[in-house]
Design an enzyme around this catalytic site. Sequence first.
Site, PDB file in Angstrom:
ATOM      1  N   ALA A 154       0.860  -1.190   0.000  1.00 31.02           N
ATOM      2  CA  ALA A 154       0.000   0.000   0.000  1.00 31.02           C
ATOM      3  C   ALA A 154       0.897   1.240   0.000  1.00 31.02           C
ATOM      4  CB  ALA A 154      -0.961  -0.010   1.185  1.00 31.02           C
ATOM      5  N   HIS A 162       6.628   6.031   1.835  1.00 28.27           N
ATOM      6  CA  HIS A 162       7.532   4.933   1.461  1.00 28.27           C
ATOM      7  C   HIS A 162       8.493   5.393   0.374  1.00 28.27           C
ATOM      8  CE1 HIS A 162       3.909   2.435   2.727  1.00 28.27           C
ATOM      9  NE2 HIS A 162       4.866   1.933   3.476  1.00 28.27           N
ATOM     10  N   SER A 213      -0.221   4.071   5.315  1.00 25.58           N
ATOM     11  CA  SER A 213      -1.114   3.271   4.466  1.00 25.58           C
ATOM     12  C   SER A 213      -2.533   3.306   5.005  1.00 25.58           C
ATOM     13  CB  SER A 213      -0.629   1.822   4.410  1.00 25.58           C
ATOM     14  OG  SER A 213       0.710   1.802   3.995  1.00 25.58           O
ATOM     15  N   ASP A 265       7.026   5.258  12.919  1.00 21.89           N
ATOM     16  CA  ASP A 265       6.935   4.131  13.854  1.00 21.89           C
ATOM     17  C   ASP A 265       8.137   4.228  14.791  1.00 21.89           C
ATOM     18  OD1 ASP A 265       4.576   2.676  12.797  1.00 21.89           O
ATOM     19  OD2 ASP A 265       5.775   2.692  10.985  1.00 21.89           O
TER      20      ASP A 265
HETATM   21  O1  PAF Z   1       6.614  -0.638   9.401  1.00 21.81           O
HETATM   22  C1  PAF Z   1       6.112  -1.551   8.724  1.00 21.81           C
HETATM   23  O2  PAF Z   1       5.503  -1.327   7.665  1.00 21.81           O
HETATM   24  C2  PAF Z   1       6.237  -2.990   9.207  1.00 21.81           C
HETATM   25  O3  PAF Z   1       6.175  -3.054  10.591  1.00 21.81           O
HETATM   26  C3  PAF Z   1       7.486  -3.689   8.681  1.00 21.81           C
HETATM   27  C4  PAF Z   1       8.759  -3.057   9.212  1.00 21.81           C
HETATM   28  C5  PAF Z   1       7.494  -3.665   7.160  1.00 21.81           C
HETATM   29  C6  PAF Z   1       7.488  -5.160   9.122  1.00 21.81           C
HETATM   30  O4  PAF Z   1       6.368  -5.830   8.666  1.00 21.81           O
END
Ligand code: PAF
Length: 282
Positions: free
Chosen positions: A31, A36, A188, A152
Amino acid sequence: MIIAKTLEEFDAALKSLGKVGKLGLVPTMGALHEGHLTLIRRAVEECDAVVVSDFVNPTQFNNKDDFNTYPRTLDSDSSLLEPVGVKILLAPRVIDMYPEGAGIDTRVFDLGGLDQYGEGPRRPGHFNGMAQIVTRLFDIVKPDFAYFGEKDFQQLAIIEYFVENLRYPLTIVRCPIARGEDGLALSSRNALLTPEQRKSAPHIYEAISKAPSMVGKMSVAEVINAVTADINTNPMLETEYVEIIDARTMKPLTDWSQAGNIQLTCAVYARPVRLIDNIKLK
Ligand code: PAF
């Protein structure tokens, strides 16, 4: 760009690149959005070849509905990645990632106690599941650099901890939060907001950005209360928590003198969607 859907395809794709100097990995759950792409463009700039993984990891979802409704958009993800210069898109099957059985992984990680606070108790099992998939990706891809976003915040601290603890020979690259023009942290999950919720969601950043100027003038509890009340004035938003934490240990603080590096973190519902954000205070 090669799309590898099995580990055999991935190994063949990696071999086809020949000798790679610096290999970069950007783990994602797909997504893909501009947030990203900011990480991925940086990885492409800094590395000789970049692998992006696209895998919605079942073991890090403590809520089945969240897992089922998580957007899955492999076709549009791959068309976004192609022009950026990514060499391999790894979109594996669940069984490739979990050889013990689809979605089964009995490994329990030492997360240095960093999972005791914040998102940890509110999403039981989430960080261990995240560690399972991230270590698995590191073992398969063997990157020299791996890129993660500061949205995160706790996840990033935990990854840095286990990378050091398990002596993974790679460098974790911290990337600042990418925000929309209106300040909303790109995620996302934003795609799941109704148009009305999407209009309200930037209020989260508006409220938390007032906090840095309150430091020292108000107590920790007063800042938490002020930010919580501010977010909750918007009828579309409901705070789950606002915390002021030691940016190294993740431990909530009660006094400004308890840590040198301080972060405000929050989780806010635009129901049923749960959004997280954070900002540096000190
Ligand atoms: O941050 C994320 O999108 C997820 O936690 C990751 C690091 C891709 C692991 O699934």
